[in-house]
Design an enzyme around this catalytic site. Structure first.
Site, short mmCIF file in Angstrom:
data_model
loop_
_atom_site.label_atom_id
_atom_site.label_comp_id
_atom_site.label_asym_id
_atom_site.label_seq_id
_atom_site.Cartn_x
_atom_site.Cartn_y
_atom_site.Cartn_z
N CYS A 336 0.85 41.69 -6.15
CA CYS A 336 1.20 40.76 -5.05
C CYS A 336 2.72 40.63 -5.07
CB CYS A 336 0.53 39.41 -5.23
SG CYS A 336 -1.24 39.46 -5.55
N PRO A 339 8.08 38.25 -2.21
CA PRO A 339 9.14 39.00 -1.52
C PRO A 339 9.94 39.94 -2.40
CG PRO A 339 9.91 36.80 -1.99
CD PRO A 339 8.49 36.85 -2.49
N GLY A 340 9.59 40.05 -3.69
CA GLY A 340 10.21 41.11 -4.50
C GLY A 340 11.00 40.68 -5.70
N LYS A 342 10.04 39.36 -8.74
CA LYS A 342 9.49 39.87 -10.00
C LYS A 342 9.48 41.39 -10.01
CE LYS A 342 6.69 35.75 -10.84
NZ LYS A 342 7.05 35.02 -9.59
N ASP A 385 -3.63 45.90 0.84
CA ASP A 385 -4.26 44.74 0.20
C ASP A 385 -4.56 45.08 -1.25
OD1 ASP A 385 -6.00 42.68 -0.66
OD2 ASP A 385 -6.73 42.37 1.38
N CYS A 459 2.41 29.80 -9.36
CA CYS A 459 3.40 28.72 -9.34
C CYS A 459 2.70 27.41 -8.96
CB CYS A 459 4.53 29.03 -8.36
SG CYS A 459 5.90 27.86 -8.49
#
Length: 523
Positions: A336, A339-340, A342, A385, A459
């Site tokens: 997942c 927006p990038g 990690k 997905d 989170c």
């Protein structure tokens, strides 16, 4: 547009006067007296209509629908704050996206930008308590007040109760604002604000909050401006300790520091800290604390040597990378990725270890953000997905050595950074989210090879999204797994990590977002 140095002649409280009397501090000592400075983020769109700057028309206009700006009747920082708060409530905008755009459009910098940002974020954080006070002062439910007037009153009440702006300035400037957005309501606004000014914040809480003895959750909710269901969830996650819950709620209402991630192999944290005038992080080996200013102005970000990322997010991603692993270690997966952030850290670590990361993102827009965030790194971005593991030939079962599942969640662990989220989220959001979390974690377990590792991250400290999700997904997946104690995967000596094997980080304990980490090994 009227610029910061071209203030309207009718502005009673010029910038010089505010510079003398407003230092970004708050009247409430719990806040620590810190100002709110503009944060980085994507450029948000201007509100679709309304506000003291005039409307945007939906008609056929070659200027993109903008009408000429009306001459403002109050100073620009207050107008910008109003526009941001109104956009959040009217258009479901996100403050961290819309506010930087408004600040740029208005040309606000320095103390003026800090004042506008403090009003915006402070008002959104304290919304629940402000609404209770305004309802009492007005003698009616705030939902019966015209929305533009209601938002202006919220800003005025925040100035009266939580800043050092003089009461006469807060009342007069808010009445001017109401005059520009709700003709005919100025007398009402003046009366309500004068009633609000009759008590300080603590006195209002003492009048309106239920007693701590008879209703401790309700008392904390009104005192520290959180919905009751969130306070209850926090208290449960903290073992029923209401004292610690109180410290968490206080921290949620503080301005969070901006954390940078110095990408390993591309930037040295100590050198980056010197470069930006910041300080190395307390726990993550890659963290740098930014002392102030807009992160978007940091050259290292534009150069791809660093990115903005909460220290807690760095710690949980790094935990996956440092966990002991037997056998091959070159195929990593972020299931997942958008927006990038990690993926950017894992990609930089993979580059140092001759590994390759596959980053999966279901949203096309967010997949493009992942591509931008990982440019130049050994990362392949898949727009698909993550639950299609086994059905998609690019996501084969039993293939990956290390898998990260940073699952979509309520975001209750980052309320200090997204002040409007606490009022948007509802308990009804949990069932579809937890179902998605279980499905993604089950897919991640299928994607891992025997002996491979899966890190489940969210989170949110809500136990339904953490312990319940992990336990249920592991039980239903049909994949044999063991829990790995995550505590040794975090820096030695890090306090407050609990009894394991999972780890919950906290703003009030660790200065990070409330990140949860569970590490599982496919056996």
């Amino acid at each position: 547009m009227t610029g910061p140095s071209e203030r309207p002649s009718g502005d009673r409280f010029a910038a010089e006067r505010r510079d003398e009397r407003f230092d970004g501090g708050r009247r409430d000592e719990r806040s620590g007296g810190r100002d709110q400075r503009p944060s980085g983020g994507q450029r948000g769109e201007r509100p679709a209509r309304g506000g003291p700057w005039g409307a945007r028309s939906g008609g056929d206009r070659r200027d993109g629908g903008r009408r000429p700006m009306a001459r403002p009747t109050v100073d620009l920082p207050r107008q910008v704050a109003y526009e941001a708060v109104a956009a959040v409530h009217r258009d479901d905008a996100y403050a961290n996206l819309v506010l930087p755009s408004l600040l740029r459009d208005a040309g606000l910098v320095g103390r003026d930008a800090a004042f506008a940002t403090e009003l915006t974020y402070g008002t959104l954080r304290r919304l629940g308590t402000l609404d209770a006070i305004l309802g009492d002062a007005a003698g009616r439910d705030v939902q019966r007040i015209d929305p533009p007037v209601r938002d202006a009153l919220r800003l005025g009440a925040y100035q009266l109760l939580h800043t050092r702006v003089p009461a006469h300035a807060a009342v007069s400037s808010t009445v001017d604002l109401v005059k520009s957005v709700g003709a005919g309501a100025t007398g009402f606004a003046n009366a309500v604000l004068r009633e609000v000014a009759g008590r300080d914040a603590d006195a209002w809480v003492a009048k309106l909050a239920p007693s701590a003895e008879s209703d401790p959750i309700g008392h904390l909710a009104l005192t520290y401006s959180h919905p009751q269901w969130i306070v209850r969830a926090f208290a449960e996650a903290l073992g029923g300790d209401l004292g610690e819950t109180t410290r968490l709620l206080i921290e949620d209402n503080e301005r969070p520091p901006v954390h940078l991630c110095a990408r390993p192999g591309l930037a040295d944290p100590a050198e980056l800290a010197d470069e930006v005038g910041g300080a190395p992080g307390a726990f993550s080996p890659y963290a740098v604390y930014l002392s102030g200013g807009a992160p978007g102005d940091v050259p290292a970000l534009a150069q791809g040597r660093a990115h903005v990322q909460d220290e807690g997010s760095q710690l949980v991603a790094n935990a996956l990378a440092v966990a002991p692993l037997d056998g091959p270690d070159g195929r990593w997966l972020d299931l997942c990725a958008g927006p990038g952030g990690k993926s950017g850290l894992l990609g930089a670590l993979a580059a140092q270890r001759d590994a390759r990361l596959t980053a999966v993102e279901v949203s096309e827009h967010r997949a493009r953000l992942v591509e931008q965030a990982t440019r130049g790194l050994p990362v392949t971005v898949l727009h698909t997905d993550g639950r299609t593991v086994g059905a998609d030939p690019k996501l084969p079962e039993g293939h990956f050595d290390r898998v990260l599942v940073d699952a979509p969640c309520t975001g209750l662990g980052s309320l200090r950074r997204r002040p409007e989220s606490r009022w948007r989220r509802q308990p009804s959001d949990l069932p579809p989210l937890t179902r998605l979390q279980r499905e993604l974690l089950a897919a991640a377990l299928r994607a891992a090879r025997p002996g491979g590792l899966v890190a489940y991250v969210t989170c949110s400290p809500h136990t339904v999204e953490t312990h319940v999700t992990v336990t249920e997904a592991a039980r239903r997946s049909g994949v044999p797994v063991d829990f790995v104690d995550a505590r040794p995967l975090l820096p030695a000596g890090m306090p407050g990590l609990g009894d394991g094997p999972t780890v919950q980080l906290w703003p009030h304990r660790h200065g990070t977002d409330a990140m949860f980490l569970a590490m599982l090994r496919r056996t």
